[in-house]
Design a protein around this motif. Structure first.
Motif, mmCIF file in Angstrom:
data_model
loop_
_atom_site.group_PDB
_atom_site.id
_atom_site.type_symbol
_atom_site.label_atom_id
_atom_site.label_comp_id
_atom_site.label_asym_id
_atom_site.label_seq_id
_atom_site.Cartn_x
_atom_site.Cartn_y
_atom_site.Cartn_z
ATOM 1 N N GLN A 122 0.731 -1.006 -0.013
ATOM 2 C CA GLN A 122 -0.274 0.187 0.092
ATOM 3 C C GLN A 122 0.806 1.190 0.105
ATOM 4 O O GLN A 122 0.373 2.371 -0.502
ATOM 5 N N GLU A 123 2.050 1.162 0.344
ATOM 6 C CA GLU A 123 2.849 2.375 0.409
ATOM 7 C C GLU A 123 3.478 2.511 -1.084
ATOM 8 O O GLU A 123 4.650 1.750 -1.278
ATOM 9 N N ILE A 124 2.971 3.483 -1.827
ATOM 10 C CA ILE A 124 3.411 3.616 -3.353
ATOM 11 C C ILE A 124 4.649 4.224 -3.306
ATOM 12 O O ILE A 124 4.728 5.596 -3.020
ATOM 13 N N PRO A 125 5.763 3.357 -3.815
ATOM 14 C CA PRO A 125 7.119 4.176 -3.875
ATOM 15 C C PRO A 125 6.980 5.170 -5.071
ATOM 16 O O PRO A 125 6.176 5.117 -5.970
ATOM 17 N N GLU A 126 8.089 6.128 -5.248
ATOM 18 C CA GLU A 126 8.226 6.858 -6.656
ATOM 19 C C GLU A 126 8.469 5.914 -7.675
ATOM 20 O O GLU A 126 9.707 5.237 -7.572
ATOM 21 N N GLY A 127 7.982 5.939 -8.765
ATOM 22 C CA GLY A 127 7.864 5.173 -9.801
ATOM 23 C C GLY A 127 9.053 5.625 -10.938
ATOM 24 O O GLY A 127 9.125 6.896 -11.174
ATOM 25 N N ASP A 128 9.572 4.843 -11.380
ATOM 26 C CA ASP A 128 10.422 4.853 -12.602
ATOM 27 C C ASP A 128 9.635 5.195 -14.034
ATOM 28 O O ASP A 128 10.075 5.689 -15.006
ATOM 29 N N LEU A 129 8.485 4.525 -13.625
ATOM 30 C CA LEU A 129 7.419 4.456 -14.971
ATOM 31 C C LEU A 129 6.011 4.442 -14.276
ATOM 32 O O LEU A 129 5.563 3.792 -13.495
ATOM 33 N N THR A 130 5.184 5.311 -14.796
ATOM 34 C CA THR A 130 3.897 5.299 -14.381
ATOM 35 C C THR A 130 2.845 5.352 -15.615
ATOM 36 O O THR A 130 2.995 5.943 -16.643
ATOM 37 N N ILE A 131 1.919 4.322 -15.251
ATOM 38 C CA ILE A 131 0.949 3.963 -16.192
ATOM 39 C C ILE A 131 -0.507 4.119 -15.818
ATOM 40 O O ILE A 131 -0.693 3.513 -14.743
ATOM 41 N N THR A 200 10.824 0.197 -11.017
ATOM 42 C CA THR A 200 9.568 0.243 -10.442
ATOM 43 C C THR A 200 8.396 0.800 -11.342
ATOM 44 O O THR A 200 8.561 2.076 -11.741
ATOM 45 N N VAL A 201 7.266 0.137 -11.495
ATOM 46 C CA VAL A 201 6.331 0.537 -12.057
ATOM 47 C C VAL A 201 4.846 0.983 -11.241
ATOM 48 O O VAL A 201 4.783 -0.109 -10.544
ATOM 49 N N VAL A 202 4.418 2.020 -11.475
ATOM 50 C CA VAL A 202 3.421 2.271 -10.703
ATOM 51 C C VAL A 202 2.043 2.409 -11.659
ATOM 52 O O VAL A 202 2.091 3.181 -12.708
ATOM 53 N N MET A 203 1.164 1.695 -11.321
ATOM 54 C CA MET A 203 -0.130 1.610 -12.119
ATOM 55 C C MET A 203 -1.296 2.518 -11.298
ATOM 56 O O MET A 203 -1.598 2.146 -10.208
ATOM 57 N N GLN A 204 -1.698 3.442 -12.153
ATOM 58 C CA GLN A 204 -3.122 4.357 -11.733
ATOM 59 C C GLN A 204 -4.152 3.591 -12.193
ATOM 60 O O GLN A 204 -4.423 3.597 -13.211
ATOM 61 N N VAL A 205 -5.035 3.271 -11.445
ATOM 62 C CA VAL A 205 -6.025 2.404 -11.721
ATOM 63 C C VAL A 205 -7.411 2.827 -11.587
ATOM 64 O O VAL A 205 -7.706 3.355 -10.544
ATOM 65 N N THR A 206 -8.419 3.010 -12.751
ATOM 66 C CA THR A 206 -9.417 3.521 -12.664
ATOM 67 C C THR A 206 -10.795 2.779 -13.528
ATOM 68 O O THR A 206 -10.089 2.071 -14.413
ATOM 69 N N GLY A 228 -14.617 7.095 -11.110
ATOM 70 C CA GLY A 228 -14.726 8.086 -10.172
ATOM 71 C C GLY A 228 -13.452 8.192 -9.160
ATOM 72 O O GLY A 228 -13.196 9.522 -8.520
ATOM 73 N N ARG A 229 -12.514 7.198 -9.110
ATOM 74 C CA ARG A 229 -11.560 7.043 -8.093
ATOM 75 C C ARG A 229 -10.344 6.729 -8.776
ATOM 76 O O ARG A 229 -10.259 5.926 -9.805
ATOM 77 N N LEU A 230 -9.362 7.168 -8.229
ATOM 78 C CA LEU A 230 -7.850 6.749 -8.791
ATOM 79 C C LEU A 230 -7.001 6.078 -7.829
ATOM 80 O O LEU A 230 -6.531 6.759 -6.898
ATOM 81 N N ALA A 231 -7.011 4.843 -7.888
ATOM 82 C CA ALA A 231 -6.044 4.106 -6.832
ATOM 83 C C ALA A 231 -4.887 3.546 -7.652
ATOM 84 O O ALA A 231 -4.510 3.898 -8.833
ATOM 85 N N GLU A 232 -3.798 3.224 -6.842
ATOM 86 C CA GLU A 232 -2.663 2.979 -7.292
ATOM 87 C C GLU A 232 -2.159 1.496 -6.761
ATOM 88 O O GLU A 232 -2.367 1.122 -5.613
#
Length: 292
Positions: A122-131, A200-206, A228-232
């Protein structure tokens, strides 16, 4: 003359074989028919989850054996034949303390190991790539944040109505052409999420319509896509290869037919793929860019 042609053909075949091998990725994260275990862990998160599952299995097995032993002992020791005159009492303070404190200690022990695993997810790190990934009825949309690249991913063979789950010759040809096996039917998509290994890949999911869920079992990640929500979620893939997932939240008629494909490649291949895709204005098959 025929011998010369044959030798030339064989030489061409063996020369071309390494080039063909360069254009394939090992399929790692895939369901196994009649399988009962986990897919191979491809991230630290997945290894943590699988270790935690193994530890809990040991604890649960010990509890089941202990309770079963107590039941067997009571049946033998206190049946009517062995104990014709039973005792009559309403309380046993030591036993009541034991069956209260014992489970508390077990739960505290489990929590000491499970909570750090949960917090790491649940603690999202700083990503090298965000999708950004958006769930639709019934496909996925991907947008590479900070890059001029967005595309959709449909199951190969979509739209599919189910039936007897047999694929047509045309769909089988599409799978083979896209570099998949026919066994990957219902798993493979016409486009894939392409990410570099070790980053590190961070996915923003909606979600765009109803609730979906983006899941890759081999990565140990799952996140509901709520409109309506943006989770990661985040992951760092440790091995190049092809990984499959599925929408894991019942989302309507074709819920079973919106799979997910992730291809993990080298950083150099990823950079080349990203540049080529942006130049083409959309997804480019990463197989054309794979190198040693």
């Amino acid at each position: 003359m025929q011998l010369k042609s044959l030798l030339l053909g064989l030489a061409t075949t063996f020369t071309a074989a390494p080039a063909f091998a360069q254009q394939t990725l090992e399929t790692i994260g895939v369901p196994v028919d009649r399988g009962t275990g986990f897919q191979p862990a491809a991230t630290e998160l997945a290894r943590d989850l699988q270790w935690l599952d193994g530890m809990l299995l040991i604890i649960i097995t010990a509890i089941v054996l202990f309770v079963t032993g107590l039941l067997a002992y009571c049946i033998v020791r206190y049946n009517r034949r062995a104990n014709p005159t039973p005792s009559s009492f309403t309380h046993n303070t030591p036993i009541e303390i034991a069956w209260t404190v014992g489970p508390i200690l077990i739960l505290v022990f489990i929590g000491a190991f499970s909570l750090p695993v949960l917090f790491k997810q649940q603690e999202i790190p700083e990503g090298d790539l965000t999708i950004k990934v958006t769930g639709y009825q019934w496909y996925w949309g991907y947008e590479y944040i900070g890059e001029d690249l967005a595309y959709d991913g449909y199951m190969i063979g979509s739209p599919f109505t189910g039936g007897d789950n047999r694929m047509s010759a045309d769909v089988e040809a599409q799978l083979i052409e896209a570099g998949y096996r026919k066994e990957d039917f219902l798993l493979a998509t016409d486009t894939a999420v392409v990410v570099p290994v070790g980053k590190t890949v961070v996915m923003q999911v909606t979600g765009a319509d109803v609730i979906h869920s983006w899941t890759i079992p081999a990565f140990g990640v799952k996140q509901d896509a709520v409109p309506g929500r943006l989770a990661e979620l985040w992951f760092t893939a440790e091995k190049e290869g092809v990984y499959f997932g599925q929408c894991s939240e019942l989302c309507g008629l074709a819920h079973a037919y919106m799979p997910i494909t992730v291809k993990v490649v080298s950083e150099a291949t990823y950079d080349a793929w990203l540049e080529a895709s942006k130049n083409e204005g959309g997804y480019v098959d990463v197989r054309t860019l794979l190198t040693n």
